[in-house]
Design a protein around this motif. Sequence first.
Motif, PDB file in Angstrom:
ATOM      1  N   GLU A   1      33.382  40.874  28.977  1.00  0.00           N
ATOM      2  CA  GLU A   1      34.496  41.233  29.860  1.00  0.00           C
ATOM      3  C   GLU A   1      35.725  41.537  29.013  1.00  0.00           C
ATOM      4  O   GLU A   1      36.097  40.732  28.159  1.00  0.00           O
ATOM      5  CB  GLU A   1      34.804  40.093  30.822  1.00  0.00           C
TER       6      GLU A   1
ATOM      7  N   LYS B   1      37.388  45.441  32.729  1.00  0.00           N
ATOM      8  CA  LYS B   1      36.104  46.132  32.841  1.00  0.00           C
ATOM      9  C   LYS B   1      35.062  45.361  32.038  1.00  0.00           C
ATOM     10  O   LYS B   1      35.368  44.754  31.027  1.00  0.00           O
ATOM     11  CB  LYS B   1      36.240  47.552  32.289  1.00  0.00           C
ATOM     12  N   THR B   2      33.813  45.407  32.514  1.00  0.00           N
ATOM     13  CA  THR B   2      32.707  44.833  31.770  1.00  0.00           C
ATOM     14  C   THR B   2      32.076  45.946  30.945  1.00  0.00           C
ATOM     15  O   THR B   2      31.737  47.006  31.480  1.00  0.00           O
ATOM     16  CB  THR B   2      31.665  44.211  32.716  1.00  0.00           C
ATOM     17  N   LEU B   3      31.971  45.715  29.645  1.00  0.00           N
ATOM     18  CA  LEU B   3      31.416  46.696  28.711  1.00  0.00           C
ATOM     19  C   LEU B   3      30.253  46.071  27.957  1.00  0.00           C
ATOM     20  O   LEU B   3      30.050  44.852  28.024  1.00  0.00           O
ATOM     21  CB  LEU B   3      32.488  47.136  27.710  1.00  0.00           C
TER      22      LEU B   3
ATOM     23  N   PHE C   1      44.232  45.988  33.082  1.00  0.00           N
ATOM     24  CA  PHE C   1      42.966  46.714  33.013  1.00  0.00           C
ATOM     25  C   PHE C   1      41.870  45.676  32.828  1.00  0.00           C
ATOM     26  O   PHE C   1      42.013  44.761  32.018  1.00  0.00           O
ATOM     27  CB  PHE C   1      42.969  47.686  31.821  1.00  0.00           C
TER      28      PHE C   1
ATOM     29  N   GLU D   1      38.138  54.419  28.595  1.00  0.00           N
ATOM     30  CA  GLU D   1      37.446  53.529  29.532  1.00  0.00           C
ATOM     31  C   GLU D   1      38.198  53.398  30.856  1.00  0.00           C
ATOM     32  O   GLU D   1      37.661  52.876  31.810  1.00  0.00           O
ATOM     33  CB  GLU D   1      37.245  52.148  28.911  1.00  0.00           C
ATOM     34  N   GLY D   2      39.460  53.847  30.894  1.00  0.00           N
ATOM     35  CA  GLY D   2      40.239  53.761  32.121  1.00  0.00           C
ATOM     36  C   GLY D   2      41.711  53.629  31.810  1.00  0.00           C
ATOM     37  O   GLY D   2      42.153  53.911  30.689  1.00  0.00           O
TER      38      GLY D   2
ATOM     39  N   GLU E   1      39.764  42.342  29.190  1.00  0.00           N
ATOM     40  CA  GLU E   1      40.983  42.326  29.994  1.00  0.00           C
ATOM     41  C   GLU E   1      42.154  42.682  29.092  1.00  0.00           C
ATOM     42  O   GLU E   1      42.288  42.129  28.002  1.00  0.00           O
ATOM     43  CB  GLU E   1      41.225  40.944  30.602  1.00  0.00           C
TER      44      GLU E   1
END
Length: 134
Positions: free
Chosen positions: A28, A63-65, A61, A52-53, A30
């Motif tokens: 994760e 996201k799981t990468l 922000f 990624e965004g 953040e």
Amino acid sequence: MRARILSGLVMAILVLLAACAAKPIGFELEVKVLLDGKPVRNAAILVDGIAEGSTDAQGRFAKTLARAPEKPIRLTVQKEEGKFRAKTWDKTFAIKPRKDGEPAEKQSFTAELQRFVTIVVTQAGNPLAGAFVT
């Protein structure tokens, strides 16, 4: 015969290397982005050079990468908007290997951006080359 044995040995080594290569694991990410202590909306988030965004209205922000463990991961934050530009923020980190069933690692960062100021000196509306500002 010798060539066949050597060829088989090379193939076996290649198979073993491929099996031992680190497989990507999830984590994760953040990121909180601030400028002058205030949240920055729409800051671009790049991981290993791939967009990624972007951050939300609260400057966050998440996201799981997935990446290979113990390999450097480069996190970059960029913000440009009209005449405003901030210095690119970079951080390199790595994730730890984990066993099956262990929870995903969480990587949290706060990126405090620095504002760029561009001063243009003009004379009669035209840029003045070689001008000094004190």
